[in-house]
Write a protein that holds these residues in place. Structure first.
Motif, mmCIF file in Angstrom:
data_model
loop_
_atom_site.group_PDB
_atom_site.id
_atom_site.type_symbol
_atom_site.label_atom_id
_atom_site.label_comp_id
_atom_site.label_asym_id
_atom_site.label_seq_id
_atom_site.Cartn_x
_atom_site.Cartn_y
_atom_site.Cartn_z
ATOM 1 N N HIS A 45 0.866 -1.173 0.000
ATOM 2 C CA HIS A 45 0.000 0.000 0.000
ATOM 3 C C HIS A 45 0.905 1.226 0.000
ATOM 4 O O HIS A 45 1.965 1.218 0.626
ATOM 5 N N ALA A 46 0.453 2.263 -0.675
ATOM 6 C CA ALA A 46 1.057 3.581 -0.556
ATOM 7 C C ALA A 46 -0.064 4.512 -0.130
ATOM 8 O O ALA A 46 -1.187 4.425 -0.632
ATOM 9 N N HIS A 47 0.215 5.382 0.833
ATOM 10 C CA HIS A 47 -0.761 6.346 1.321
ATOM 11 C C HIS A 47 -0.201 7.736 1.038
ATOM 12 O O HIS A 47 0.868 8.090 1.543
ATOM 13 N N VAL A 48 -0.920 8.497 0.240
ATOM 14 C CA VAL A 48 -0.516 9.851 -0.138
ATOM 15 C C VAL A 48 -1.221 10.815 0.814
ATOM 16 O O VAL A 48 -2.450 10.774 0.937
ATOM 17 N N TYR A 49 -0.442 11.681 1.466
ATOM 18 C CA TYR A 49 -0.975 12.604 2.471
ATOM 19 C C TYR A 49 -1.068 14.023 1.938
ATOM 20 O O TYR A 49 -0.171 14.494 1.232
ATOM 21 N N PHE A 50 -2.140 14.703 2.339
ATOM 22 C CA PHE A 50 -2.363 16.097 1.958
ATOM 23 C C PHE A 50 -3.245 16.746 3.018
ATOM 24 O O PHE A 50 -3.772 16.080 3.909
ATOM 25 N N ASP A 51 -3.388 18.043 2.934
ATOM 26 C CA ASP A 51 -4.247 18.792 3.859
ATOM 27 C C ASP A 51 -4.920 19.920 3.084
ATOM 28 O O ASP A 51 -4.862 19.937 1.847
ATOM 29 N N GLU A 52 -5.545 20.851 3.785
ATOM 30 C CA GLU A 52 -6.250 21.943 3.106
ATOM 31 C C GLU A 52 -5.321 22.740 2.195
ATOM 32 O O GLU A 52 -5.720 23.135 1.104
ATOM 33 N N GLN A 53 -4.093 22.971 2.631
ATOM 34 C CA GLN A 53 -3.147 23.757 1.843
ATOM 35 C C GLN A 53 -2.611 23.003 0.626
ATOM 36 O O GLN A 53 -2.214 23.616 -0.352
ATOM 37 N N GLY A 67 6.107 17.299 -3.497
ATOM 38 C CA GLY A 67 6.352 17.647 -2.105
ATOM 39 C C GLY A 67 5.429 16.963 -1.113
ATOM 40 O O GLY A 67 5.600 17.129 0.101
ATOM 41 N N LEU A 68 4.462 16.198 -1.581
ATOM 42 C CA LEU A 68 3.575 15.476 -0.670
ATOM 43 C C LEU A 68 4.326 14.306 -0.038
ATOM 44 O O LEU A 68 5.221 13.733 -0.651
ATOM 45 N N SER A 69 3.956 13.970 1.176
ATOM 46 C CA SER A 69 4.534 12.808 1.856
ATOM 47 C C SER A 69 3.746 11.566 1.483
ATOM 48 O O SER A 69 2.510 11.599 1.411
ATOM 49 N N ILE A 70 4.473 10.476 1.263
ATOM 50 C CA ILE A 70 3.835 9.211 0.896
ATOM 51 C C ILE A 70 4.430 8.098 1.756
ATOM 52 O O ILE A 70 5.637 7.888 1.770
ATOM 53 N N LEU A 71 3.555 7.403 2.454
ATOM 54 C CA LEU A 71 3.928 6.221 3.216
ATOM 55 C C LEU A 71 3.801 5.017 2.294
ATOM 56 O O LEU A 71 2.756 4.801 1.682
ATOM 57 N N VAL A 72 4.864 4.231 2.175
ATOM 58 C CA VAL A 72 4.858 2.995 1.393
ATOM 59 C C VAL A 72 5.124 1.861 2.372
ATOM 60 O O VAL A 72 6.093 1.912 3.130
ATOM 61 N N HIS A 73 4.235 0.851 2.366
ATOM 62 C CA HIS A 73 4.473 -0.261 3.292
ATOM 63 C C HIS A 73 4.026 -1.581 2.699
ATOM 64 O O HIS A 73 3.127 -1.633 1.860
ATOM 65 N N GLY A 74 4.696 -2.626 3.143
ATOM 66 C CA GLY A 74 4.272 -3.961 2.785
ATOM 67 C C GLY A 74 2.886 -4.220 3.343
ATOM 68 O O GLY A 74 2.535 -3.697 4.408
ATOM 69 N N ASN A 75 2.099 -4.993 2.634
ATOM 70 C CA ASN A 75 0.758 -5.350 3.079
ATOM 71 C C ASN A 75 0.772 -6.840 3.411
ATOM 72 O O ASN A 75 0.393 -7.679 2.599
ATOM 73 N N THR A 76 1.247 -7.144 4.621
ATOM 74 C CA THR A 76 1.438 -8.537 5.023
ATOM 75 C C THR A 76 0.304 -9.079 5.878
ATOM 76 O O THR A 76 0.294 -10.262 6.189
ATOM 77 N N GLY A 77 -0.599 -8.196 6.311
ATOM 78 C CA GLY A 77 -1.676 -8.607 7.196
ATOM 79 C C GLY A 77 -1.400 -8.310 8.658
ATOM 80 O O GLY A 77 -2.274 -8.461 9.501
ATOM 81 N N ASP A 78 -0.198 -7.873 8.975
ATOM 82 C CA ASP A 78 0.153 -7.474 10.344
ATOM 83 C C ASP A 78 0.111 -5.953 10.406
ATOM 84 O O ASP A 78 1.074 -5.276 10.037
ATOM 85 N N ALA A 109 7.541 -0.159 6.796
ATOM 86 C CA ALA A 109 7.174 1.148 6.239
ATOM 87 C C ALA A 109 8.393 1.946 5.767
ATOM 88 O O ALA A 109 9.461 1.884 6.377
ATOM 89 N N TYR A 110 8.187 2.657 4.678
ATOM 90 C CA TYR A 110 9.173 3.565 4.103
ATOM 91 C C TYR A 110 8.457 4.860 3.754
ATOM 92 O O TYR A 110 7.236 4.875 3.590
ATOM 93 N N TRP A 111 9.212 5.926 3.592
ATOM 94 C CA TRP A 111 8.625 7.227 3.287
ATOM 95 C C TRP A 111 9.243 7.843 2.042
ATOM 96 O O TRP A 111 10.454 7.792 1.857
ATOM 97 N N LEU A 112 8.387 8.422 1.234
ATOM 98 C CA LEU A 112 8.807 9.346 0.182
ATOM 99 C C LEU A 112 8.434 10.714 0.727
ATOM 100 O O LEU A 112 7.260 10.960 1.015
ATOM 101 N N GLY A 113 9.403 11.575 0.915
ATOM 102 C CA GLY A 113 9.128 12.870 1.532
ATOM 103 C C GLY A 113 9.224 12.782 3.037
ATOM 104 O O GLY A 113 9.801 11.841 3.594
ATOM 105 N N ASP A 114 8.623 13.762 3.697
ATOM 106 C CA ASP A 114 8.712 13.854 5.156
ATOM 107 C C ASP A 114 7.855 12.801 5.839
ATOM 108 O O ASP A 114 6.703 12.590 5.472
ATOM 109 N N GLU A 115 8.438 12.155 6.839
ATOM 110 C CA GLU A 115 7.698 11.185 7.629
ATOM 111 C C GLU A 115 6.599 11.895 8.411
ATOM 112 O O GLU A 115 6.810 12.978 8.948
ATOM 113 N N GLN A 116 5.431 11.295 8.447
ATOM 114 C CA GLN A 116 4.289 11.836 9.176
ATOM 115 C C GLN A 116 3.994 10.942 10.377
ATOM 116 O O GLN A 116 4.229 9.739 10.338
#
Length: 112
Positions: A12-20, A78-89, A98-105
């Motif tokens: 899974h990769a989770h792309v993070y953003f906010d109002e700005q 410039g968005l932060s993206i969490l990349v992680h294995g999807n192992t069920g744990d 977990a790994y990060w593209l950009g700043d860790e959140q």
């Protein structure tokens, strides 16, 4: 910071953003919609799961990893993206796997 490594079967990769940065999140989401080989989740303008920012998810496989990760790095604007294995744990996937593209959140990993 570690760069993502292709060592799991599913991701899974989770792309993070906010109002700005909403416009950047919407633009990246629209670009990914034109790449049907990736499974896009909902575009959340609310907190979901352990994520402490608005986000959307991309589900992909080991075979897609080497193409998607460099693409995300080039297009994340410039968005932060969490990349992680999807192992069920859940806990391990969001920490050790977990790994990060950009700043860790910060994540909310409290198990209820």
């Amino acid at each position: 910071m570690r760069f993502p490594q292709n060592i799991y079967q599913r991701y899974h990769a989770h792309v993070y953003f906010d109002e700005q940065s909403l416009d950047k999140g919407e633009f990246l989401y629209s670009q990914l919609q034109s790449l049907p080989e990736y499974q896009l989740g909902r575009f959340h303008q609310k907190l979901v799961g352990p994520h402490t920012k608005w986000s959307f998810q991309i589900a992909f496989t080991r075979d897609q990893f080497d193409q998607l990760i460099p693409w995300l790095e080039r297009h994340r604007q410039g968005l932060s993206i969490l990349v992680h294995g999807n192992t069920g744990d859940f806990y391990q996937d969001h920490t050790e796997h977990a790994y990060w593209l950009g700043d860790e959140q910060k994540l909310n990993l409290k198990m209820s």
